[in-house]
Design a protein around this motif. Structure first.
Motif, mmCIF file in Angstrom:
data_model
loop_
_atom_site.group_PDB
_atom_site.id
_atom_site.type_symbol
_atom_site.label_atom_id
_atom_site.label_comp_id
_atom_site.label_asym_id
_atom_site.label_seq_id
_atom_site.Cartn_x
_atom_site.Cartn_y
_atom_site.Cartn_z
ATOM 1 N N PRO A 35 0.846 -1.184 0.000
ATOM 2 C CA PRO A 35 0.000 0.000 0.000
ATOM 3 C C PRO A 35 0.887 1.240 0.000
ATOM 4 C CG PRO A 35 -0.345 -1.334 1.987
ATOM 5 C CD PRO A 35 0.692 -2.018 1.186
ATOM 6 N N GLN A 36 0.436 2.294 -0.551
ATOM 7 C CA GLN A 36 1.146 3.583 -0.633
ATOM 8 C C GLN A 36 2.298 3.583 -1.632
ATOM 9 O OE1 GLN A 36 2.466 4.054 3.386
ATOM 10 N NE2 GLN A 36 0.405 3.574 4.078
ATOM 11 N N THR A 37 2.526 2.463 -2.299
ATOM 12 C CA THR A 37 3.577 2.504 -3.320
ATOM 13 C C THR A 37 2.916 2.580 -4.692
ATOM 14 O OG1 THR A 37 3.705 0.109 -3.606
ATOM 15 C CG2 THR A 37 5.173 1.110 -1.964
ATOM 16 N N LYS A 38 3.615 3.201 -5.611
ATOM 17 C CA LYS A 38 3.175 3.170 -7.002
ATOM 18 C C LYS A 38 4.396 3.359 -7.897
ATOM 19 C CE LYS A 38 1.830 7.947 -7.711
ATOM 20 N NZ LYS A 38 0.805 8.853 -8.150
ATOM 21 N N ARG A 39 4.204 3.110 -9.163
ATOM 22 C CA ARG A 39 5.292 3.331 -10.107
ATOM 23 C C ARG A 39 5.346 4.821 -10.407
ATOM 24 N NH1 ARG A 39 6.482 -1.789 -12.186
ATOM 25 N NH2 ARG A 39 4.732 -3.248 -12.161
ATOM 26 N N ARG A 40 6.548 5.373 -10.362
ATOM 27 C CA ARG A 40 6.698 6.811 -10.595
ATOM 28 C C ARG A 40 7.741 7.068 -11.652
ATOM 29 N NH1 ARG A 40 4.443 8.553 -5.398
ATOM 30 N NH2 ARG A 40 4.471 6.617 -4.236
ATOM 31 N N LEU A 41 7.568 8.163 -12.371
ATOM 32 C CA LEU A 41 8.587 8.555 -13.355
ATOM 33 C C LEU A 41 9.877 8.883 -12.613
ATOM 34 C CD1 LEU A 41 6.415 10.814 -15.679
ATOM 35 C CD2 LEU A 41 7.486 8.631 -16.294
ATOM 36 N N PRO A 42 11.025 8.626 -13.219
ATOM 37 C CA PRO A 42 12.281 8.884 -12.502
ATOM 38 C C PRO A 42 12.479 10.355 -12.191
ATOM 39 C CG PRO A 42 12.713 8.241 -14.774
ATOM 40 C CD PRO A 42 11.247 8.054 -14.543
ATOM 41 N N GLN A 43 13.055 10.605 -11.025
ATOM 42 C CA GLN A 43 13.447 11.976 -10.658
ATOM 43 C C GLN A 43 14.950 12.138 -10.839
ATOM 44 O OE1 GLN A 43 11.907 9.819 -8.547
ATOM 45 N NE2 GLN A 43 10.209 10.791 -7.481
ATOM 46 N N CYS A 44 15.598 11.034 -11.205
ATOM 47 C CA CYS A 44 17.051 11.073 -11.414
ATOM 48 C C CYS A 44 17.391 10.070 -12.522
ATOM 49 C CB CYS A 44 17.752 10.681 -10.117
ATOM 50 S SG CYS A 44 19.540 10.471 -10.291
ATOM 51 N N LEU A 45 18.258 10.492 -13.445
ATOM 52 C CA LEU A 45 18.680 9.592 -14.533
ATOM 53 C C LEU A 45 20.196 9.492 -14.573
ATOM 54 C CD1 LEU A 45 16.474 10.808 -17.555
ATOM 55 C CD2 LEU A 45 16.208 8.662 -16.286
ATOM 56 N N ILE A 46 20.681 8.277 -14.794
ATOM 57 C CA ILE A 46 22.106 8.106 -15.121
ATOM 58 C C ILE A 46 22.133 8.108 -16.644
ATOM 59 C CG2 ILE A 46 24.126 6.607 -14.981
ATOM 60 C CD1 ILE A 46 23.000 5.480 -12.334
ATOM 61 N N ILE A 47 22.665 9.198 -17.220
ATOM 62 C CA ILE A 47 22.547 9.385 -18.671
ATOM 63 C C ILE A 47 23.717 8.768 -19.434
ATOM 64 C CG2 ILE A 47 21.072 11.433 -18.527
ATOM 65 C CD1 ILE A 47 23.596 13.171 -18.958
ATOM 66 N N GLY A 48 24.753 8.337 -18.786
ATOM 67 C CA GLY A 48 25.903 7.740 -19.471
ATOM 68 C C GLY A 48 27.120 7.901 -18.601
ATOM 69 N N VAL A 49 28.253 7.680 -19.203
ATOM 70 C CA VAL A 49 28.484 7.346 -20.574
ATOM 71 C C VAL A 49 28.653 5.828 -20.677
ATOM 72 C CG1 VAL A 49 30.961 7.793 -20.294
ATOM 73 C CG2 VAL A 49 29.994 7.843 -22.544
ATOM 74 N N ARG A 50 28.375 5.311 -21.855
ATOM 75 C CA ARG A 50 28.567 3.881 -22.078
ATOM 76 C C ARG A 50 29.969 3.466 -21.628
ATOM 77 N NH1 ARG A 50 27.141 -0.266 -26.020
ATOM 78 N NH2 ARG A 50 29.062 -1.061 -26.921
ATOM 79 N N LYS A 51 30.039 2.392 -20.848
ATOM 80 C CA LYS A 51 31.271 1.835 -20.280
ATOM 81 C C LYS A 51 31.931 2.744 -19.238
ATOM 82 C CE LYS A 51 31.646 -1.647 -21.337
ATOM 83 N NZ LYS A 51 30.637 -2.685 -20.920
ATOM 84 N N GLY A 52 31.160 3.699 -18.742
ATOM 85 C CA GLY A 52 31.712 4.609 -17.728
ATOM 86 C C GLY A 52 31.672 4.036 -16.317
ATOM 87 N N GLY A 53 30.874 2.959 -16.158
ATOM 88 C CA GLY A 53 30.666 2.404 -14.816
ATOM 89 C C GLY A 53 29.232 2.643 -14.363
#
Ligand SMILES: Nc1ncnc2c1ncn2[C@@H]1O[C@H](COP(=O)(O)OS(=O)(=O)O)[C@@H](OP(=O)(O)O)[C@H]1O
Length: 297
Positions: A35-53
């Protein structure tokens, strides 16, 4: 009741690389919606970089009780077909979270995708962005190693590194995508034209490999989170050669596709590549307001 406790306290969940004997918290969370949980749009994104870790960063952040992460890379903002499915579809791909938790998604292709910053701003103009970079030549070799490993799996011919990164006239082959991805200044410009510099935290991936704790500490501050990830959550695994994570229930390293053995590259070629990246790097330092000190030759 026991599961309720586990599900309520994501510090206990390190689920993306669990072995068979462990409880898979992601799938449990999917099946038991609190209860009280739902799926939410992200408030934070890891945008890259590919192979950066990016995967290590996501899993390290996931130790924090106020973070919920999408295990999969959704590639919503870099894929036309997915983007056209709309934000509601994207939201459905996210994990369940409480209102005060931060949802994080990572798709390293966002960093190099034209139009991705505009799309992300249209979703949430105050979003927090994390960009993790590595020394560009190391990143390039890592990228090549992944492409070579994928070809090897399919029994396909693997072109030597030198043939891919150099043109016939001996110049650096910027048509090779892996070469281009390390030209960070080209891409950061497009992000800074859309987002305020303070919305983007740029992380030194080579430093995170050496010592993840201060990196995660800084991100806690950047995201306005209480300090909850401690040094005790990281341990160096000699066999793996990298830091892994632990908490009450989990003692885990990333899988074998992370931390591959890299091919040995002729030092002269390394030096030539470093010279090539030098001007891009200096421009990147200035835009990022951070000197990464990568070698110029
Ligand atoms: N703790 C820990 N464990 C394992 N690997 C680690 C870790 N921290 C950083 N790295 C480095 O992450 C590199 C893979 O980067 P990404 O996860 O961004 O790759 S990907 O773009 O999602 O494919 C991967 O690159 P390779 O060494 O070339 O495999 C690692 O060097």
């Amino acid at each position: 009741m026991l599961y309720m406790r586990y599900l309520n306290d994501p510090t206990l969940c390190m689920d993306s690389y669990q072995d068979d004997e462990s409880i898979n918290f992601d799938s449990l969370r999917e099946r038991i919606k609190l209860p009280q949980t739902k799926r939410r749009l992200p408030q934070c994104l890891i945008i890259g970089v590919r192979k950066g870790g990016t995967r290590a960063l996501l899993e390290f952040l996931n130790i924090h009780p106020m973070i919920q992460r999408s295990t999969d890379e959704i590639h919503f903002f870099d894929n036309e077909r997915k983007y056209n499915m709309g934000l509601e579809w994207y939201r459905q791909q996210m994990p369940y979270s409480f209102a005060d938790q931060i949802t994080v998604e990572k798709s390293p292709a966002y960093f190099i995708t034209e139009g991705a910053p505009e799309r992300i701003r249209a979703m949430n103009e105050s979003i927090r962005l994390l960009l993790i970079v590595r020394e560009p030549v190391t990143r390039l070799i890592s990228d090549y190693s992944q492409l070579a490993a994928n070809k090897a799996k399919k029994d396909k011919f693997i072109r030597p590194f030198r043939d891919l990164v150099l043109r016939e006239d001996g110049k650096i082959n910027t048509d090779y995508r892996a070469v281009r991805v390390s030209m960070y200044s080209l891409y950061i410009k497009m992000w800074l034209s859309i987002f305020h510099r303070d919305q983007i935290l740029i992380i030194n991936g080579d430093r995170m490999i050496q010592d993840p704790y201060p990196v995660i500490y800084k991100i806690e501050q950047f995201l306005g989170l209480e300090h909850r990830v401690g040094r005790e959550n990281f341990f160096y695994n000699k066999t793996k050669g990298f830091y892994c994570v632990r908490n009450y229930t989990v003692y885990k390293c990333l899988n074998e596709s992370k931390g591959r053995k890299h091919p040995t590259i002729d030092p002269e070629l390394i030096s030539k590549l470093r010279q090539f990246y030098s001007s891009f790097n200096h421009e990147f330092y200035s835009l990022a307001r951070q000197d990464f000190g990568w070698p110029d030759e």
